[in-house]
Write a protein that holds these residues in place. Sequence first.
Motif, PDB file in Angstrom:
ATOM      1  N   GLU A  56      14.748   2.203   4.873  1.00  0.00           N
ATOM      2  CA  GLU A  56      14.882   3.344   3.962  1.00  0.00           C
ATOM      3  C   GLU A  56      13.839   4.412   4.261  1.00  0.00           C
ATOM      4  O   GLU A  56      14.128   5.616   4.195  1.00  0.00           O
ATOM      5  CB  GLU A  56      14.747   2.862   2.511  1.00  0.00           C
ATOM      6  N   ALA A  57      12.608   3.992   4.589  1.00  0.00           N
ATOM      7  CA  ALA A  57      11.516   4.936   4.848  1.00  0.00           C
ATOM      8  C   ALA A  57      11.500   5.431   6.283  1.00  0.00           C
ATOM      9  O   ALA A  57      10.797   6.394   6.594  1.00  0.00           O
ATOM     10  CB  ALA A  57      10.176   4.276   4.506  1.00  0.00           C
ATOM     11  N   GLY A  58      12.255   4.757   7.161  1.00  0.00           N
ATOM     12  CA  GLY A  58      12.259   5.154   8.562  1.00  0.00           C
ATOM     13  C   GLY A  58      10.996   4.768   9.303  1.00  0.00           C
ATOM     14  O   GLY A  58      10.526   5.491  10.184  1.00  0.00           O
ATOM     15  N   VAL A  59      10.412   3.618   8.937  1.00  0.00           N
ATOM     16  CA  VAL A  59       9.201   3.129   9.596  1.00  0.00           C
ATOM     17  C   VAL A  59       9.424   1.691  10.056  1.00  0.00           C
ATOM     18  O   VAL A  59      10.511   1.135   9.904  1.00  0.00           O
ATOM     19  CB  VAL A  59       7.984   3.199   8.641  1.00  0.00           C
ATOM     20  N   THR A  60       8.400   1.090  10.593  1.00  0.00           N
ATOM     21  CA  THR A  60       8.528  -0.272  11.075  1.00  0.00           C
ATOM     22  C   THR A  60       8.320  -1.293   9.975  1.00  0.00           C
ATOM     23  O   THR A  60       7.599  -1.043   9.002  1.00  0.00           O
ATOM     24  CB  THR A  60       7.502  -0.564  12.194  1.00  0.00           C
ATOM     25  N   HIS A  61       8.935  -2.430  10.159  1.00  0.00           N
ATOM     26  CA  HIS A  61       8.790  -3.562   9.244  1.00  0.00           C
ATOM     27  C   HIS A  61       7.319  -3.924   9.073  1.00  0.00           C
ATOM     28  O   HIS A  61       6.843  -4.204   7.983  1.00  0.00           O
ATOM     29  CB  HIS A  61       9.602  -4.723   9.818  1.00  0.00           C
ATOM     30  N   GLY A  62       6.575  -3.895  10.181  1.00  0.00           N
ATOM     31  CA  GLY A  62       5.161  -4.268  10.144  1.00  0.00           C
ATOM     32  C   GLY A  62       4.311  -3.359   9.288  1.00  0.00           C
ATOM     33  O   GLY A  62       3.309  -3.795   8.715  1.00  0.00           O
ATOM     34  N   LEU A  63       4.705  -2.083   9.172  1.00  0.00           N
ATOM     35  CA  LEU A  63       3.918  -1.153   8.375  1.00  0.00           C
ATOM     36  C   LEU A  63       4.004  -1.515   6.893  1.00  0.00           C
ATOM     37  O   LEU A  63       3.015  -1.409   6.160  1.00  0.00           O
ATOM     38  CB  LEU A  63       4.420   0.275   8.579  1.00  0.00           C
ATOM     39  N   VAL A  64       5.168  -1.962   6.437  1.00  0.00           N
ATOM     40  CA  VAL A  64       5.327  -2.361   5.045  1.00  0.00           C
ATOM     41  C   VAL A  64       4.452  -3.582   4.749  1.00  0.00           C
ATOM     42  O   VAL A  64       3.762  -3.645   3.732  1.00  0.00           O
ATOM     43  CB  VAL A  64       6.806  -2.671   4.721  1.00  0.00           C
ATOM     44  N   VAL A  65       4.471  -4.552   5.664  1.00  0.00           N
ATOM     45  CA  VAL A  65       3.637  -5.748   5.509  1.00  0.00           C
ATOM     46  C   VAL A  65       2.174  -5.363   5.474  1.00  0.00           C
ATOM     47  O   VAL A  65       1.388  -5.866   4.653  1.00  0.00           O
ATOM     48  CB  VAL A  65       3.904  -6.747   6.656  1.00  0.00           C
ATOM     49  N   HIS A  66       1.782  -4.448   6.350  1.00  0.00           N
ATOM     50  CA  HIS A  66       0.384  -4.022   6.438  1.00  0.00           C
ATOM     51  C   HIS A  66      -0.096  -3.406   5.117  1.00  0.00           C
ATOM     52  O   HIS A  66      -1.207  -3.692   4.652  1.00  0.00           O
ATOM     53  CB  HIS A  66       0.232  -3.011   7.567  1.00  0.00           C
ATOM     54  N   HIS A  67       0.745  -2.581   4.500  1.00  0.00           N
ATOM     55  CA  HIS A  67       0.330  -1.875   3.293  1.00  0.00           C
ATOM     56  C   HIS A  67       0.293  -2.775   2.065  1.00  0.00           C
ATOM     57  O   HIS A  67      -0.541  -2.578   1.181  1.00  0.00           O
ATOM     58  CB  HIS A  67       1.285  -0.708   3.017  1.00  0.00           C
ATOM     59  N   PHE A  68       1.205  -3.753   1.973  1.00  0.00           N
ATOM     60  CA  PHE A  68       1.356  -4.478   0.710  1.00  0.00           C
ATOM     61  C   PHE A  68       1.094  -5.980   0.800  1.00  0.00           C
ATOM     62  O   PHE A  68       0.715  -6.588  -0.190  1.00  0.00           O
ATOM     63  CB  PHE A  68       2.747  -4.207   0.124  1.00  0.00           C
ATOM     64  N   GLY A  69       1.313  -6.576   1.929  1.00  0.00           N
ATOM     65  CA  GLY A  69       0.940  -7.982   2.103  1.00  0.00           C
ATOM     66  C   GLY A  69       1.883  -8.985   1.497  1.00  0.00           C
ATOM     67  O   GLY A  69       2.091 -10.056   2.036  1.00  0.00           O
ATOM     68  N   SER A  70       2.469  -8.670   0.335  1.00  0.00           N
ATOM     69  CA  SER A  70       3.420  -9.591  -0.294  1.00  0.00           C
ATOM     70  C   SER A  70       4.482  -8.788  -1.033  1.00  0.00           C
ATOM     71  O   SER A  70       4.248  -7.645  -1.435  1.00  0.00           O
ATOM     72  CB  SER A  70       2.718 -10.542  -1.269  1.00  0.00           C
ATOM     73  N   ARG A  71       5.624  -9.399  -1.213  1.00  0.00           N
ATOM     74  CA  ARG A  71       6.717  -8.741  -1.940  1.00  0.00           C
ATOM     75  C   ARG A  71       6.317  -8.476  -3.389  1.00  0.00           C
ATOM     76  O   ARG A  71       6.642  -7.426  -3.952  1.00  0.00           O
ATOM     77  CB  ARG A  71       7.966  -9.612  -1.872  1.00  0.00           C
ATOM     78  N   ASP A  72       5.587  -9.421  -4.007  1.00  0.00           N
ATOM     79  CA  ASP A  72       5.148  -9.228  -5.390  1.00  0.00           C
ATOM     80  C   ASP A  72       4.224  -8.023  -5.518  1.00  0.00           C
ATOM     81  O   ASP A  72       4.303  -7.263  -6.490  1.00  0.00           O
ATOM     82  CB  ASP A  72       4.444 -10.481  -5.901  1.00  0.00           C
ATOM     83  N   ALA A  73       3.332  -7.850  -4.537  1.00  0.00           N
ATOM     84  CA  ALA A  73       2.435  -6.692  -4.558  1.00  0.00           C
ATOM     85  C   ALA A  73       3.228  -5.398  -4.410  1.00  0.00           C
ATOM     86  O   ALA A  73       2.925  -4.396  -5.064  1.00  0.00           O
ATOM     87  CB  ALA A  73       1.400  -6.802  -3.448  1.00  0.00           C
ATOM     88  N   LEU A  74       4.246  -5.425  -3.573  1.00  0.00           N
ATOM     89  CA  LEU A  74       5.104  -4.246  -3.385  1.00  0.00           C
ATOM     90  C   LEU A  74       5.812  -3.895  -4.691  1.00  0.00           C
ATOM     91  O   LEU A  74       5.858  -2.730  -5.093  1.00  0.00           O
ATOM     92  CB  LEU A  74       6.122  -4.519  -2.281  1.00  0.00           C
ATOM     93  N   ILE A  75       6.351  -4.901  -5.385  1.00  0.00           N
ATOM     94  CA  ILE A  75       7.039  -4.674  -6.656  1.00  0.00           C
ATOM     95  C   ILE A  75       6.088  -4.075  -7.690  1.00  0.00           C
ATOM     96  O   ILE A  75       6.396  -3.089  -8.359  1.00  0.00           O
ATOM     97  CB  ILE A  75       7.651  -5.984  -7.190  1.00  0.00           C
ATOM     98  N   GLU A  76       4.899  -4.687  -7.802  1.00  0.00           N
ATOM     99  CA  GLU A  76       3.941  -4.228  -8.813  1.00  0.00           C
ATOM    100  C   GLU A  76       3.490  -2.804  -8.555  1.00  0.00           C
ATOM    101  O   GLU A  76       3.403  -1.983  -9.472  1.00  0.00           O
ATOM    102  CB  GLU A  76       2.740  -5.182  -8.845  1.00  0.00           C
ATOM    103  N   GLU A  77       3.219  -2.485  -7.280  1.00  0.00           N
ATOM    104  CA  GLU A  77       2.752  -1.135  -6.967  1.00  0.00           C
ATOM    105  C   GLU A  77       3.876  -0.112  -7.089  1.00  0.00           C
ATOM    106  O   GLU A  77       3.643   1.042  -7.463  1.00  0.00           O
ATOM    107  CB  GLU A  77       2.122  -1.104  -5.580  1.00  0.00           C
ATOM    108  N   ALA A  78       5.102  -0.524  -6.777  1.00  0.00           N
ATOM    109  CA  ALA A  78       6.239   0.387  -6.942  1.00  0.00           C
ATOM    110  C   ALA A  78       6.470   0.688  -8.420  1.00  0.00           C
ATOM    111  O   ALA A  78       6.809   1.821  -8.789  1.00  0.00           O
ATOM    112  CB  ALA A  78       7.494  -0.217  -6.317  1.00  0.00           C
ATOM    113  N   LEU A  79       6.275  -0.309  -9.268  1.00  0.00           N
ATOM    114  CA  LEU A  79       6.409  -0.087 -10.703  1.00  0.00           C
ATOM    115  C   LEU A  79       5.335   0.873 -11.199  1.00  0.00           C
ATOM    116  O   LEU A  79       5.611   1.799 -11.981  1.00  0.00           O
ATOM    117  CB  LEU A  79       6.329  -1.413 -11.457  1.00  0.00           C
ATOM    118  N   ALA A  80       4.105   0.682 -10.756  1.00  0.00           N
ATOM    119  CA  ALA A  80       3.020   1.591 -11.138  1.00  0.00           C
ATOM    120  C   ALA A  80       3.318   3.011 -10.673  1.00  0.00           C
ATOM    121  O   ALA A  80       3.087   3.987 -11.400  1.00  0.00           O
ATOM    122  CB  ALA A  80       1.698   1.108 -10.546  1.00  0.00           C
TER     123      ALA A  80
END
Length: 212
Positions: A56-80
Amino acid sequence: MTESAETTEDEGEGKQAVPRKRLNYGAGREALLGAAVRVVARGGLRKLTYRAVAEEAGVTHGLVVHHFGSRDALIEEALAHAVRTSLSTSALEPGTGKVADFSAGLTEMVTADPDIQVFQYELLLESRRRPELLPPLRALYDEYFAATHRELTRILPDDANPALMRLVFAALDGLVLHQLVFDEPTVTDAALEELRALLRLLDADGGAEGDH
């Protein structure tokens, strides 16, 4: 910090490399959070994966992992991120203490970026099945409650009590949900004006503001 251009396509015969975007650290993080919101808004929480957000963002899979580390962290930060965006665009707390300014941008907020609101409702419903989502939801919705309470306290001659604050916020929350489903911004605007009229009745000094 930037992400080098990479590809997700195999470099085998007949396949062309597809360059990925380069994003600086701050802009990249916000772009990924926005992408996560859109993924969930379209397909629900079960569709939220590192790969879907990267696409969706047009970036690499690894960049998402690098920024958030876990799916739960991604969910929490997206909610914030969703709550911050909503608070800044809805005029829930304009800070003026004038009834006319209260939630003045709510209709436009929903029209301009419905995905932000859909994302929040998706997580609220999912928390019925996944109780572990409740703590971050409660904490972040407390921001909405606090902003509503502060502005009502500015508007009303006496401090707004928690029950009144919840009633007003529930009305706003319901109006947002109805606009998302029925897409009737003029109905939302009319209902908001009725809510403001009720607040004026509670405000002994409302007539002095010229808000009538």
